[in-house]
Scaffold this motif. Structure first.
Motif, PDB file in Angstrom:
ATOM      1  N   TYR A  51       0.816  -1.220   0.000  1.00  0.00           N
ATOM      2  CA  TYR A  51       0.000   0.000   0.000  1.00  0.00           C
ATOM      3  C   TYR A  51       0.849   1.268   0.000  1.00  0.00           C
ATOM      4  O   TYR A  51       0.327   2.368   0.140  1.00  0.00           O
ATOM      5  N   ASN A 108      -2.780   5.561   4.771  1.00  0.00           N
ATOM      6  CA  ASN A 108      -2.802   4.482   3.776  1.00  0.00           C
ATOM      7  C   ASN A 108      -2.581   3.096   4.380  1.00  0.00           C
ATOM      8  O   ASN A 108      -2.854   2.084   3.741  1.00  0.00           O
ATOM      9  N   CYS A 109      -2.079   3.040   5.588  1.00  0.00           N
ATOM     10  CA  CYS A 109      -1.798   1.739   6.220  1.00  0.00           C
ATOM     11  C   CYS A 109      -3.109   1.010   6.529  1.00  0.00           C
ATOM     12  O   CYS A 109      -4.040   1.594   7.080  1.00  0.00           O
ATOM     13  N   ASP A 146       2.718   5.703   7.137  1.00  0.00           N
ATOM     14  CA  ASP A 146       1.651   6.620   6.745  1.00  0.00           C
ATOM     15  C   ASP A 146       0.340   6.037   7.285  1.00  0.00           C
ATOM     16  O   ASP A 146      -0.204   5.073   6.747  1.00  0.00           O
ATOM     17  N   ALA A 164       2.675   2.358   2.237  1.00  0.00           N
ATOM     18  CA  ALA A 164       2.433   3.062   3.501  1.00  0.00           C
ATOM     19  C   ALA A 164       3.686   3.192   4.362  1.00  0.00           C
ATOM     20  O   ALA A 164       3.626   3.789   5.441  1.00  0.00           O
TER      21      ALA A 164
END
Ligand code: SF4
Ligand code: SF4
Length: 304
Positions: free
Chosen positions: A71, A86-87, A83, A73
């Motif tokens: 992702y 987005n995680c 992040d 992230a």
């Protein structure tokens, strides 16, 4: 039709606690809190979702986590960071890190799973007058989970205690009240504007809920985080004492002196720590706060 067992995101089940209610207790920390207190010592319990924290000190910069994340992230830079937007908390990166630099905050657990774990220490509860405490985060955000867990505890003769910030729907308190032996009820700031400024929420529903529990005859130990410059003014303490006395019932208050133990978790979650500049209160300052409560006629103890 079988009823579904309630689940909650649990960050920690901490045994042998002597700070959160009488005797030796197991404290179950749930994730998610409506307040954003500047001084919060458990920032990993603010967001209701499972989160990944990153410990910069342990990271060797190998990049295995970033390569594993589908992702995008894990954000590289002078140090890696997660992040949080987005995680998805899938945990791939945690599994790939050889150095324990990534930590997963929270896991979904059923009330039954948690009960099976907490009941293992029943001998200690029986010997010490202890039991189980739910904390957080805000456990009243998960009233059905607490109700199920506490009902099982009660059936097994285990005492139950709920720590709450008081900012909760009335229905949540009504649900857990019949199965709760003691409420640890946080009071922070009496001035409505200052309360909103320091916690992000109005204090009117909190005070109303305290009145409600008192009217219902609940056992309550009030608790005040004693935070220099935020909650420790003489005026605030006198107003708090006045409120507690207005409830009748001879309720006591426990002072919880500010500490900075939560600081590394703010860094791990990439969250600003507004209390960074604060230094813990001296013994004399804590004693002064305690004496003000006593002077007002409110029993006051200081948490160790
Ligand atoms: S896998 Fe671990 S040590 Fe390697 S960059 Fe990621 S957090 Fe750092
Ligand atoms: S938990 Fe999953 S989505 Fe989040 S940073 Fe790690 S690998 Fe990426």
């Amino acid at each position: 039709m079988a009823t579904e067992i309630e689940k909650a995101i649990v960050t920690n089940i901490q045994g042998y606690s002597i700070h959160d209610g009488p005797g030796i207790r197991t404290v179950v920390f749930l994730k998610g809190c409506p307040l954003r207190c500047v001084w919060c010592a458990n920032p990993e319990n603010l967001d209701a979702r499972v989160q990944i924290g990153f410990n910069r000190r342990l990271c060797k910069g190998c990049g295995r986590c970033a390569a594993a994340c589908r992702y995008g992230a894990i954000v590289p830079g002078d140090a890696y960071r997660v992040d949080q937007v987005n995680c998805t908390a899938c945990g791939e990166c945690v599994a790939r890190c050889f150095y324990d630099a990534l930590v997963r905050y929270g896991a979904e657990r059923t009330s039954e799973e948690v009960f099976e774990e907490v009941r293992k220490d029943k001998l200690f509860y029986d010997a010490s007058g202890g039991g189980v405490t739910v904390s957080g985060g805000e456990p009243m955000a998960r009233p059905e989970f607490v109700f199920e867990l506490f009902s099982r505890c009660r059936e097994d003769g285990i005492s139950t205690c709920a720590e709450t910030c008081g900012y909760a729907p009335r229905a949540a308190l009504e649900r857990v009240l019949p199965v709760t032996d003691l409420f640890l009820f946080d009071l922070k700031v009496m001035d409505p504007e200052l309360h909103k400024k320091h916690t992000g929420c109005d204090n009117a529903p909190i005070l109303d809920n305290a009145r409600f529990l008192a009217e219902k005859g609940a056992s309550i130990l009030f608790r005040q985080p004693l935070v220099p410059g935020y909650t420790d003014s003489e005026e605030n303490i006198r107003r708090m004492a006045e409120f507690i006395l207005s409830l009748g019932g001879g309720y006591a208050i426990e002072l919880m002196p500010f500490h900075r133990a939560g600081a590394p978790k703010y860094a791990a979650l990439n969250l600003p720590y507004e209390a960074e500049h604060l230094t813990p209160l001296t013994e004399a300052q804590i004693a002064r706060a305690r004496d003000t409560y006593l002077d007002c006629g409110v029993r006051c103890i200081v948490s160790k």
